[in-house]
Scaffold this active site. Structure first.
Site, PDB file in Angstrom:
ATOM      1  CB  CYS A  28     -20.367  81.516-101.534  1.00 28.01           C
ATOM      2  SG  CYS A  28     -19.941  80.314-102.811  1.00 28.01           S
ATOM      3  CG  ASN A 259     -16.254  83.064 -99.985  1.00 28.35           C
ATOM      4  OD1 ASN A 259     -16.340  82.997-101.204  1.00 28.35           O
ATOM      5  ND2 ASN A 259     -15.919  84.175 -99.350  1.00 28.35           N
ATOM      6  N   GLY A 260     -14.684  80.307-101.730  1.00 32.15           N
ATOM      7  CA  GLY A 260     -13.353  80.327-102.339  1.00 32.15           C
ATOM      8  C   GLY A 260     -13.246  79.326-103.464  1.00 32.15           C
ATOM      9  CG  MET A 504       2.601  90.296-121.444  1.00 27.75           C
ATOM     10  SD  MET A 504       1.067  90.767-120.626  1.00 27.75           S
ATOM     11  CE  MET A 504       0.805  92.402-121.292  1.00 27.75           C
ATOM     12  CD  GLU A 918       0.986  98.343-114.062  1.00 27.77           C
ATOM     13  OE1 GLU A 918       0.989  98.600-112.854  1.00 27.77           O
ATOM     14  OE2 GLU A 918       1.348  97.257-114.537  1.00 27.77           O
ATOM     15  CE  LYS A 969       1.803  90.614-115.933  1.00 27.96           C
ATOM     16  NZ  LYS A 969       1.849  92.051-115.906  1.00 27.96           N
TER      17      LYS A 969
END
Length: 975
Positions: A28, A259-260, A504, A918, A969
């Protein structure tokens, strides 16, 4: 009731499908502005509304394009305004501070509205308060969107006479009356009718609703009245990231705007609930029971935080003190901080676990207004102070048009920092002064130093363990060890001090679909930070992360006394054998230890298994009632014929039981188990309530591997054990960081996991509050799997206890776990690609897609419904459909050059898009090949480290993908 009336009370839709109210979070825009000298004027209201309008991009709009997710404003009660309006109705108000104002959302149905108002008035009378009168708040319904209008309440203000009491005492009485009214109404009217009290105070009032910020002043004409004045305004524009917006969940709440996200919410709620039976305060007296439960679990994370703040404020703590208890800054040994402040935070760390997660908070109790950021500073907060003595704080700069020459100071809040306007002192207090004042309110540093429990040689050098060779393999089989675990999990941890690194993804079936014996841990998956909630880098953010925790926490958080500092401080939660013995033999008053065996008879069927768990819980309750503060749950050296109860089940059952009977805060739950050995096991035990863990069989296994030369490093046993503990601790920090949690005290009991394959009864009885979308086995299967491991350990026929099972979870083994990628599937795929063999590809596709006889995935359980075929001429051609295909982001380093380039060429040929991942891309690939093919990936990824990102890289992408969580990570690639 009118059609279109608000359908649900309490702010949330009930469970349905994949939705659960526990998933409610938001991101927010938040801010406040104030006259530093405390004078009220209408310009504050006007500028507060302007700030809201300028934060609209931080809000959201519903499907009708006009219903906002929520907006509101918290101000001081406009005394002159109310006197004029109440006076015109023939009602005279007492002096300011001697009356309160309740802002009340009521049902639109007149009959139910009158019923709710009658209950409210009766409760006020019972609490020795007098209702002076009601005022219907004028509203402009034309501004509301369709969704907001359908669910809108009727809004009233109620003036309440304190009848001889005023100020903080009256505020406390109004709090009690409000809680009683909320509970009474909830008991007497349907949950389909809205009854909600946004504010009820002698000092503040909240105007809010399900709308956009620009709609708020139109909907509430009061905000335009010249005599509607205040020295401050706290504003909030809501953005519901994954929630159902509602009138009740609009912010600000009664004291704060947030906000969070609170990542540790489930644990915070559990801890608060467990303290309720021990709460005492001379300020409340017998009324303390009337306000229970403290937390309204139907509220959002922000609403729950506001509930906790409300308790602390009415319990006598100051506004900054209470906020520092709930959202403390980092205060570890390496963190730069004065001794008094460190003493303050350490003292309160034993009282209250942090409400952890990204947060920018604006708050006010009517006498002060302030703001702060979380310990990581994961939400922005900027402020400006003008020459005319006005301060403006918001989620971003530029929320008000200010003449630069009028600004005398501007800045940004740093992680864990606070700023506060004290209207009585008529000045702005900065972070250092605020915390110094709080730290010197009591001699907290001296209390901590004089009362801490010192355990001699605690957490010293780890002593070598002598493995019990004659029974080691049998006990490993009893707890489901495999050769693969020893080689691929324990070996790197013991040799190098790091948890093992792998790729993964997994192609083995979920535990519930596997025919192999499964530990209970396998039915849980970690949750991770997502949406607006960034993960933390546990390496770079080492200063703000900690595994420190306490044993002996007091339950009554409303009192302050030296005895609250009488705690055992644990540096981390992994106890070596000698540390456990030191605790077990501790001769300190108030720290008695009892050992409770966690086992059940092999012949026990399901009802008896559940009864054994109930008996275990009752034993722990009796021990706690008799003054035992350290409960050691142990599966070591169980009597003959006894099967170990899964440690996770035992811990969670005992934790929940002690919380329900009000004995959890002061009881430490220690676990002595042969079952837990990897990081996930430890995380689960801690996440469901364990205080500390002694993995005794893992220690013996590491020692045996070291003595037998099965470690890659030539090191002594003691070093191998230290490495193993270090790897566990590093792994725990990494797991916490992926959920955006910084402290173990917050993580413990937070239940940030999802159950996959456990039936609803098991989850509701033993893991309540855990997300569980896919049901599965019950207690009978859990007991059967434990019994099967027991039988395997006791068996005298091959395979004998001399050899552990191979495992086959990480590597394909004939006698191991099933894999989707079998040698046969890989062979067929390679043949299909190398030879262009369609028959080989069909064989490969058959193996992957047809899982009816050997389920490996949940999707394998789906089948297509029989239905008339769609005429082919109505279907897009395959060439058109394929243009929507995209590949997953796979970096050059994660696969080979050949594979990376081939994927790009293939996707470009069909006019689809590959993602380079990446790490950048070789610029030579941006030039077309002689045959016209292109090796340039259409989607260029920009990761947090911006590896390989150049202007040339960016302009050669059709799409850009920005990845924010890679920092969770570091240096581990696609682990």
């Amino acid at each position: 009731m009118e059609s279109g009336q608000q359908k649900f009370n309490g702010g949330f839709h009930p469970d349905f499908g994949l939705y659960h109210p526990g998933f409610e979070h938001d991101g927010c825009g938040v801010g406040f502005l104030a006259n530093i000298d405390g004078t009220g004027d209408h310009q504050i209201i006007e500028q507060g509304v302007a700030v809201l309008k300028n934060l609209m991009h931080r809000g959201a709009v519903g499907g009708d394009l006009s219903t906002g997710d929520g907006a509101g404003i918290l101000v001081r009660i406009p005394d002159d305004f109310l006197r004029n309006h109440m006076g015109s109705a023939g009602r005279k108000l007492p002096p300011s501070g001697a009356y309160g104002v309740a802002m009340v959302f009521l049902p639109r149905d007149p009959r139910i509205r009158d019923l709710c108002a009658g209950i409210f008035e009766r409760i006020c009378e019972q609490e020795s308060l007098r209702v002076l009168g009601w005022r219907e708040v004028p509203v402009d319904l034309s501004v509301l969107g369709e969704q907001a209008g359908a669910g809108r309440p009727t809004i009233f203000q109620c003036a309440i006479d304190g009848v001889g009491i005023a100020g903080e005492a009256l505020d406390r009485k109004l709090f009690v009356a409000r809680r009683c009214a909320e509970k009474s109404v909830r008991e007497q009217i349907s949950g389909r009718d809205i009854f909600y009290i946004p504010s009820m105070s002698t000092r503040t009032v909240v105007y809010k609703g399900l709308m956009r910020g620009d709609q708020l002043p139109i909907f509430y004409p009061d905000l335009h009245e010249p005599d509607f004045t205040s020295p401050f305004a706290v504003v909030h524009q809501r953005y519901s990231t994954n929630t159902f917006p509602s009138w009740e969940l609009a912010q600000p709440f009664r004291f704060l705007a947030h906000n969070g996200e609170i990542n540790t919410l489930r644990g915070n709620i559990n801890h608060m609930r467990s303290r309720e039976s021990t709460l005492e305060s001379p300020l409340f007296g017998a009324d303390i029971k009337k306000i229970l439960p403290i937390i309204d679990e139907k509220g959002s994370d922000s609403a729950c935080l506001d509930n906790a703040l409300e308790l602390l404020l009415h319990g006598g703590r100051s506004l900054p003190h209470a906020m520092l208890m709930l959202v403390p800054e980092a205060w570890g040994v390496k963190y730069p901080m004065g001794p008094d402040q460190r003493g303050f935070f350490e003292y309160h760390a034993g009282l209250m676990e942090p409400w952890d997660g990204p947060a920018a908070l604006a708050f006010s109790d009517g006498g002060r207004v302030g703001a702060m950021l979380d310990r990581n500073g994961l939400r922005p907060g900027r402020y400006s102070i003008t020459r005319k003595g006005r301060i403006i704080f918001a989620s971003e700069a530029g929320v008000l048009d200010l003449d630069p020459s009028e600004i005398v100071e501007k800045g940004a809040l740093r992680p864990g920092r606070m700023i506060l306007v004290d209207f009585e002192k008529k000045r702005v207090l900065k972070n250092g002064e605020i915390k110094t004042l709080c730290a010197r309110h009591q001699p907290y540093r001296r209390w901590v130093e004089e009362n801490k429990i010192t355990v001699r040689a605690f957490y010293g050098a780890v002593a070598p363990v002598k493995p019990e060779r004659e029974s080691l393999t049998a006990r490993q089989r009893l707890f489901g060890y495999t050769r693969e675990e020893l080689q691929m999990v324990l070996e790197p941890m013991a040799s190098r001090g790091y948890e093992p690194v792998g790729s993964m993804g997994a192609d083995i079936p979920p535990a519930v679909l596997s025919e192999k014996n499964q530990l209970l841990y396998s039915y849980f998956k970690q949750l991770f930070a997502q949406v607006t909630n960034p993960a933390i880098d546990p390496v770079r953010e080492e200063l703000v992360m900690t595994l420190m925790t306490f044993i002996g926490n007091p339950g009554n958080i409303l009192s302050e006394m030296p005895a609250h500092a009488r705690l055992i401080k644990l540096v981390h939660p992994i106890l070596a054998d000698e540390d456990l013995e030191r605790i077990r033999n501790l001769q300190e008053k108030g720290f008695r230890t009892t050992t409770v065996k966690i086992g059940f008879q092999r012949s026990t069927k399901t009802p008896g298994f559940k009864e054994a768990i109930s008996t275990l819980c009752a034993q722990c309750e009796r021990a706690s009632a008799s003054g035992v503060s350290l409960i050691l749950l142990s599966d070591r050296d169980l009597p003959p014929g006894m099967v170990p109860v899964p440690a996770l089940l035992a811990v969670s059952a005992v934790n929940q039981h002690l919380a329900r009977c009000g004995r959890r805060p002061s009881a430490g739950i220690l676990v002595e188990t042969g079952e837990a050995r990897d990081v996930m096991h430890m995380a689960l035990l801690l996440g469901y309530g364990a205080t500390a863990i002694n993995p005794y069989l893992a220690f013996q296994t590491v020692a045996a591997m070291c003595e037998d030369g099965h470690l890659s490093a030539s090191i002594p046993v003691a070093v191998a054990l230290e490495n193993y503990i270090k790897a566990l601790c590093r792994g725990l920090l990494k797991i916490m960081s992926k959920m955006g949690i910084s402290t173990l005290r917050s993580y413990r009991g937070a239940q940030v996991f999802e159950a996959i394959g456990l039936n609803r009864d098991v989850v509701d009885d033993f893991f309540p509050g855990t997300a569980s979308r896919i049901e599965g086995i019950g207690l009978d299967a859990i007991a059967a799997e434990a019994a099967a491991r027991f039988d395997a350990a006791e068996s005298d026929i091959p395979p004998s206890p001399v050899v552990l099972p191979s495992g086959g979870e990480y590597r394909y083994r004939v006698d191991g776990e099933r894999h989707l990628w079998t040698p046969e599937a890989i062979r067929l795929l390679q043949e299909a690609v190398r030879r262009g063999d369609m028959a080989a590809y069909s064989g490969y596709a058959e193996l992957i897609n047809q899982q009816a006889g050997r389920l490996c995935t949940l999707r394998g359980m789906f089948s297509f419904k029989e239905r008339p075929p769609v005429p082919l001429e109505e279907v897009e051609p395959a060439s058109s459909i394929m243009t929507r295909f995209v590949t997953g982001a796979m970096s050059f380093g994660s696969i080979s050059r050949e594979a990376h380039q081939t994927i790009a060429v293939a996707m470009n040929r069909i006019k689809a898009m590959s993602n380079c991942g990446e790490g950048g891309e070789d610029p030579s690939r941006y030039r077309p090949l002689p045959n016209g093919d292109s090796m340039s990936s259409a989607v260029k990824q920009v990761a947090s480290g911006r590896f390989g990102v150049t202007i040339e890289y960016l302009v050669n992408g059709k799409d850009l993908q920005i990845k924010i969580a890679q920092g969770a990570k570091p240096g581990e690639g696609g682990q």
